[in-house]
Design a protein around this motif. Structure first.
Motif, mmCIF file in Angstrom:
data_model
loop_
_atom_site.group_PDB
_atom_site.id
_atom_site.type_symbol
_atom_site.label_atom_id
_atom_site.label_comp_id
_atom_site.label_asym_id
_atom_site.label_seq_id
_atom_site.Cartn_x
_atom_site.Cartn_y
_atom_site.Cartn_z
ATOM 1 N N MET A 66 -21.573 -22.269 -37.224
ATOM 2 C CA MET A 66 -20.774 -21.543 -37.050
ATOM 3 C C MET A 66 -20.430 -21.013 -38.317
ATOM 4 O O MET A 66 -20.342 -21.910 -39.184
ATOM 5 N N ASP B 227 -16.855 -16.361 -36.985
ATOM 6 C CA ASP B 227 -16.420 -17.517 -35.682
ATOM 7 C C ASP B 227 -15.452 -17.775 -34.598
ATOM 8 O O ASP B 227 -15.607 -17.898 -33.690
ATOM 9 N N ALA C 47 -16.607 -13.362 -32.032
ATOM 10 C CA ALA C 47 -17.607 -15.095 -31.733
ATOM 11 C C ALA C 47 -18.773 -14.112 -30.363
ATOM 12 O O ALA C 47 -19.396 -14.060 -29.990
ATOM 13 N N GLY D 235 -20.931 -13.388 -38.025
ATOM 14 C CA GLY D 235 -21.017 -15.070 -36.907
ATOM 15 C C GLY D 235 -22.439 -15.551 -37.528
ATOM 16 O O GLY D 235 -23.487 -15.174 -38.217
ATOM 17 N N GLY E 240 -22.934 -17.119 -28.855
ATOM 18 C CA GLY E 240 -21.245 -17.106 -29.250
ATOM 19 C C GLY E 240 -19.910 -17.389 -27.982
ATOM 20 O O GLY E 240 -19.028 -17.952 -28.075
ATOM 21 N N GLN F 225 -19.496 -21.347 -28.311
ATOM 22 C CA GLN F 225 -18.706 -21.629 -29.544
ATOM 23 C C GLN F 225 -17.162 -21.364 -28.966
ATOM 24 O O GLN F 225 -16.316 -21.687 -29.183
#
Length: 376
Positions: A304, A308, A313, A325, A330, A333
């Protein structure tokens, strides 16, 4: 960004029939409740605002995410204000309309979930300094609300890229002058938080009958908003615990002394480079934990970057080469952030302990757990 005021007829925007078929929804919350959203103008005359025109601002914006029993009906609602979407499409190289067409299941002005009379556990949220406004963290804030929390996000005018007040007036952010320091923005956030707690939260609860807690709240935020959460936790008796998402610690909290002690549960959750030692990050991420006398955690997430920790993200999954990011997926995250932020407030506000806060978890291999020890 230039300075301007925009007035529109209303703040609720829905997709037209042609666009609905092509709309993409942001990841929906996973909790048992649907989510509503309401906005309130918080009047506060500030004649020493470091970024407002002529250094005068007269209000800031509170956005409340909360549980509702109402199921979404009709056309899906747009997730971002068009001005916010257009700004980040242009700034972060998205094709025009990519962000503007996104929808969410969050419902404007939906009725609050009926309760037994007890207020919802309540959390204050602050966005990053000069970054995406509160609406740019809708995924995380609606996730918390779907699990029974009320989350109040505070946007300061001219600092965020764009905000719209309940009366339809929009405020475009400014380019923050070079002589405005991180410390001055931090003090601005602390003032907004204190004004909200001391003068306005009780009005929302007493006069408008919002089922919010006015006495025991959590606080968290991204970057500048996260550091302000720590500072507000130290200064304000309303706040029971505070979480900082990837923010460099400043002010008294940055001192390598007992002045940094928040004296309440705190959580530092940062990107993988935010060790605070020679490996990377700001030194305060090493010194701050040493002076805490209450419960604390420090965890870092591999892959990250600073960008993010908000909805960007998810944005980076929409178009190759756009957004920003780190290399982390994504959607992964989002799963990590949702889990760890909620676990901290489940523990500190509700007394529910989850093991992911106590030791490395095989379910989240990207999360690096640090043992931190308080100063003797």
């Amino acid at each position: 960004m230039g300075t301007s005021i925009i007035t529109v007829a209303g703040a609720l925007i829905i997709l037209n029939a042609v666009s609905i078929a092509h709309a993409i929804a942001i990841p929906p919350p996973t909790g048992q409740y649907q989510v509503g959203i309401r906005k309130y103008t918080i009047e506060h005359y500030n004649d020493h605002d470091p970024i407002a025109p002529n250094h005068v601002s007269t209000a800031f914006l509170a956005t409340v995410f909360y549980p509702t029993g109402q199921t979404p009906e009709g056309a899906p609602q747009l997730y971002l204000n068009p001005e916010t979407a257009a700004f980040y499409e242009d700034s972060w190289n998205f094709t025009s309309g990519t962000l503007a067409s996104l929808t969410s299941t969050v419902q404007q002005d939906a009725p609050f979930l009926k309760t037994d009379g007890s207020p919802f556990p309540t959390i204050l949220h602050g966005p990053g300094g000069g970054g995406t406004p509160v609406e740019g963290s809708t995924i995380l804030l609606s996730e918390l609300a779907s699990h029974g929390y009320a989350v109040i996000g505070l946007d300061h005018p001219y600092e965020q890229s764009f905000i719209r007040y309940p009366n339809g007036t929009g405020v475009v952010g400014v380019d923050i002058p070079d002589d405005v320091t991180a410390e001055s923005l931090y003090e601005l956030r602390l003032e907004d938080n204190a004004v909200f707690f001391d003068l306005h939260l009780s009005k929302l609860v007493g006069e408008l009958k919002l089922p919010l807690s006015a006495s025991r709240l959590g606080a968290f935020g991204l970057s500048e908003g996260g550091v302000a959460a720590l500072g507000t936790g130290q200064d304000n008796s309303h706040v029971a615990s505070a979480l900082n998402l990837d923010g460099t610690v400043i002010g008294d909290l940055a001192l390598n002394s007992s002045a940094a002690d928040v004296r309440k549960p705190v959580f530092l959750l940062g990107n993988g480079n935010h060790t605070g030692n020679e490996d990377g990050g700001h030194y305060t991420w090493a010194t701050f934990p040493l002076w805490q006398s209450a419960y604390q955690r420090k965890l870092l997430i591999k892959g990250m970057t600073h960008l993010d920790f908000c909805d960007s993200a998810f944005w980076k999954t929409l178009e190759d080469g756009a957004g920003g990011g780190g290399p982390i997926d994504g959607f992964e995250q989002i799963r990590i952030l949702n889990a760890y932020v909620r676990a901290f407030f489940d523990l500190t506000l509700l007394g529910r302990n989850l093991p992911i806060l106590d030791e490395p978890s095989p379910e989240f291999p990207e999360v690096v757990y640090f043992n931190v020890w308080r100063s003797s």
